[in-house]
Design a protein around this motif. Sequence first.
Motif, PDB file in Angstrom:
ATOM      1  N   TYR A 154       0.830  -1.207   0.000  1.00 32.08           N
ATOM      2  CA  TYR A 154       0.000   0.000   0.000  1.00 32.08           C
ATOM      3  C   TYR A 154       0.867   1.260   0.000  1.00 32.08           C
ATOM      4  O   TYR A 154       0.512   2.262  -0.627  1.00 32.08           O
ATOM      5  N   ALA A 164      -5.644  -3.266  -6.889  1.00 37.86           N
ATOM      6  CA  ALA A 164      -6.631  -3.196  -5.800  1.00 37.86           C
ATOM      7  C   ALA A 164      -7.603  -4.366  -5.809  1.00 37.86           C
ATOM      8  O   ALA A 164      -8.004  -4.852  -4.746  1.00 37.86           O
ATOM      9  N   ASN A 168      -7.378  -5.980  -2.197  1.00 32.60           N
ATOM     10  CA  ASN A 168      -8.430  -5.625  -1.256  1.00 32.60           C
ATOM     11  C   ASN A 168      -9.027  -6.863  -0.584  1.00 32.60           C
ATOM     12  O   ASN A 168      -9.361  -6.836   0.601  1.00 32.60           O
ATOM     13  N   ALA A 186      -7.554   0.359   3.454  1.00 33.12           N
ATOM     14  CA  ALA A 186      -8.311  -0.744   2.854  1.00 33.12           C
ATOM     15  C   ALA A 186      -9.742  -0.313   2.537  1.00 33.12           C
ATOM     16  O   ALA A 186     -10.286  -0.655   1.476  1.00 33.12           O
ATOM     17  N   GLU A 189      -9.644   1.952  -0.414  1.00 27.87           N
ATOM     18  CA  GLU A 189      -9.389   1.174  -1.628  1.00 27.87           C
ATOM     19  C   GLU A 189     -10.678   0.539  -2.146  1.00 27.87           C
ATOM     20  O   GLU A 189     -10.925   0.506  -3.359  1.00 27.87           O
ATOM     21  N   PHE A 190     -11.508   0.042  -1.235  1.00 26.46           N
ATOM     22  CA  PHE A 190     -12.794  -0.530  -1.652  1.00 26.46           C
ATOM     23  C   PHE A 190     -13.653   0.546  -2.322  1.00 26.46           C
ATOM     24  O   PHE A 190     -14.287   0.289  -3.354  1.00 26.46           O
TER      25      PHE A 190
END
Length: 256
Positions: A154, A164, A168, A186, A189-190
């Motif tokens: 990351y 990702a 993820n 995280a 990222e989603f």
Amino acid sequence: MNDLHRKCPGSVLRVCLLVFGLIGSWWTAITLPIFFSASPARDFIGRIMADERFKQSVLIEMLAHIEGTSRSLVAEPSISRAKALIRLELARKTMGRPDAIDDGDRQAVDAERDMKFSLAENPNDAFLWMSLYSVALVRNGFDPVNIKYLAESYRIGPCEGWLALRRNRLTLGVFPFLDDSLRRVAISEFAQIVDADFSTEAASILKGVGWAHREELLPTLAQANLVSRENLYRRLAADGLKLKIPDVSYDERPWR
């Protein structure tokens, strides 16, 4: 005598140019085959990173080709990287088979070794840091110590969409063990996955490893594109899940 002195520098220059020319020709003869042979390795890396699936026989053949290349006089960074990723794919294929447990474990050990070697050459490889965490997980199960590999991935590549989609899932799978900063990364990222309109992939993540953390994931989708949020809602609704996504009309009727 003066004429001789005037001629000598030119003669020396011609000799020097001849020597440098021979050295250049020798270097070209040594390096060009390696650079050309590295091209298939780079192509293979791209296809593995795109999550393309290969037959085991193809992986073994490519590994043999690359190992032959790596014994040459000059090394090329993509070669060690390709070796590591191919060994990881071989480990994944064999470790799940009861008749190939030992071979799979050997491939995983070799993959971990090659990844560390490749990262020593190029530590700015976010995909390989993630893969190192993956192979450690395959070999030994979850160990909080190995989260440092995800954190490094990351740090180097925080906003790489192609990465990702795979990273993820891994990160949300160990979400309770992350520190606050890595949790925020995280979750963000989603949201980026949704924003990029990977609705099918986002729905799969949410229904799987992300389900237990949906109360934290869904509110942050307010930053994602509205159309993408609506697509995610429809994708989930098609699977019988109606979740409250920010600014998306929520239909409580169970038959729609």
